[in-house]
Design a protein around this motif. Structure first.
Motif, PDB file in Angstrom:
ATOM      1  N   MET A 100      -8.032  -2.667   4.489  1.00 16.74           N
ATOM      2  CA  MET A 100      -7.273  -1.618   5.125  1.00 16.74           C
ATOM      3  C   MET A 100      -7.340  -0.357   4.267  1.00 16.74           C
ATOM      4  O   MET A 100      -7.432  -0.434   3.052  1.00 16.74           O
ATOM      5  CB  MET A 100      -5.817  -2.034   5.297  1.00 16.74           C
ATOM      6  CG  MET A 100      -5.605  -3.223   6.232  1.00 16.74           C
ATOM      7  SD  MET A 100      -6.214  -2.942   7.874  1.00 16.74           S
ATOM      8  CE  MET A 100      -4.824  -2.211   8.636  1.00 16.74           C
ATOM      9  N   ARG A 158      -4.342   6.363   5.453  1.00 12.22           N
ATOM     10  CA  ARG A 158      -4.718   7.733   5.805  1.00 12.22           C
ATOM     11  C   ARG A 158      -3.447   8.558   5.961  1.00 12.22           C
ATOM     12  O   ARG A 158      -2.428   8.059   6.438  1.00 12.22           O
ATOM     13  CB  ARG A 158      -5.518   7.761   7.097  1.00 12.22           C
ATOM     14  CG  ARG A 158      -6.844   7.057   6.920  1.00 12.22           C
ATOM     15  CD  ARG A 158      -7.891   7.604   7.819  1.00 12.22           C
ATOM     16  NE  ARG A 158      -9.140   6.852   7.604  1.00 12.22           N
ATOM     17  CZ  ARG A 158      -9.969   6.543   8.554  1.00 12.22           C
ATOM     18  NH1 ARG A 158      -9.724   6.909   9.792  1.00 12.22           N
ATOM     19  NH2 ARG A 158     -11.079   5.887   8.277  1.00 12.22           N
ATOM     20  N   SER A 171      -1.055   6.379   8.413  1.00 13.53           N
ATOM     21  CA  SER A 171      -1.589   5.275   9.198  1.00 13.53           C
ATOM     22  C   SER A 171      -2.382   4.347   8.292  1.00 13.53           C
ATOM     23  O   SER A 171      -2.827   4.727   7.213  1.00 13.53           O
ATOM     24  CB  SER A 171      -2.474   5.783  10.332  1.00 13.53           C
ATOM     25  OG  SER A 171      -3.551   6.535   9.839  1.00 13.53           O
ATOM     26  N   VAL A 186      -5.728   1.928   8.627  1.00 15.54           N
ATOM     27  CA  VAL A 186      -6.873   1.679   9.509  1.00 15.54           C
ATOM     28  C   VAL A 186      -7.845   0.718   8.833  1.00 15.54           C
ATOM     29  O   VAL A 186      -7.916   0.654   7.612  1.00 15.54           O
ATOM     30  CB  VAL A 186      -7.598   2.994   9.882  1.00 15.54           C
ATOM     31  CG1 VAL A 186      -6.696   3.897  10.674  1.00 15.54           C
ATOM     32  CG2 VAL A 186      -8.099   3.712   8.660  1.00 15.54           C
ATOM     33  N   ASP A 187      -8.566   0.023   9.648  1.00 15.44           N
ATOM     34  CA  ASP A 187      -9.625  -0.858   9.159  1.00 15.44           C
ATOM     35  C   ASP A 187     -10.879  -0.006   9.047  1.00 15.44           C
ATOM     36  O   ASP A 187     -11.372   0.498  10.062  1.00 15.44           O
ATOM     37  CB  ASP A 187      -9.828  -2.009  10.132  1.00 15.44           C
ATOM     38  CG  ASP A 187     -10.778  -3.055   9.593  1.00 15.44           C
ATOM     39  OD1 ASP A 187     -11.326  -2.863   8.494  1.00 15.44           O
ATOM     40  OD2 ASP A 187     -10.965  -4.066  10.280  1.00 15.44           O
TER      41      ASP A 187
END
Length: 66
Positions: free
Chosen positions: A1, A4, A61, A63-64
């Motif tokens: 992960m 951001r 956030s 994110v992958d």
């Protein structure tokens, strides 16, 4: 992960810093600054998720990166 941060929408509440001071800081204008972009342990990931959840401006956030 990967963490951001959208600095354009950050309102500088500092909730991320209170939640995870090892991953987040604020610049001189009070806007979010990332200290760590990728949680390295389950505990770090849990703190990053909590910071995302408490951000009042939804500027953070997870994110992958794949």
């Amino acid at each position: 992960m990967e963490i951001r941060a959208n600095r354009a929408t950050c309102i500088g509440s500092g909730q991320c810093v209170f939640t995870d001071p090892d991953a987040f800081d604020q610049d001189d204008d009070g806007i979010v600054a990332l200290l760590r972009t990728a949680p390295g342990s389950p505990e770090e990931l849990a703190r990053a998720r909590e910071a995302v959840n408490v951000c009042p401006s939804r500027s953070l956030s997870l994110v992958d990166p794949a």
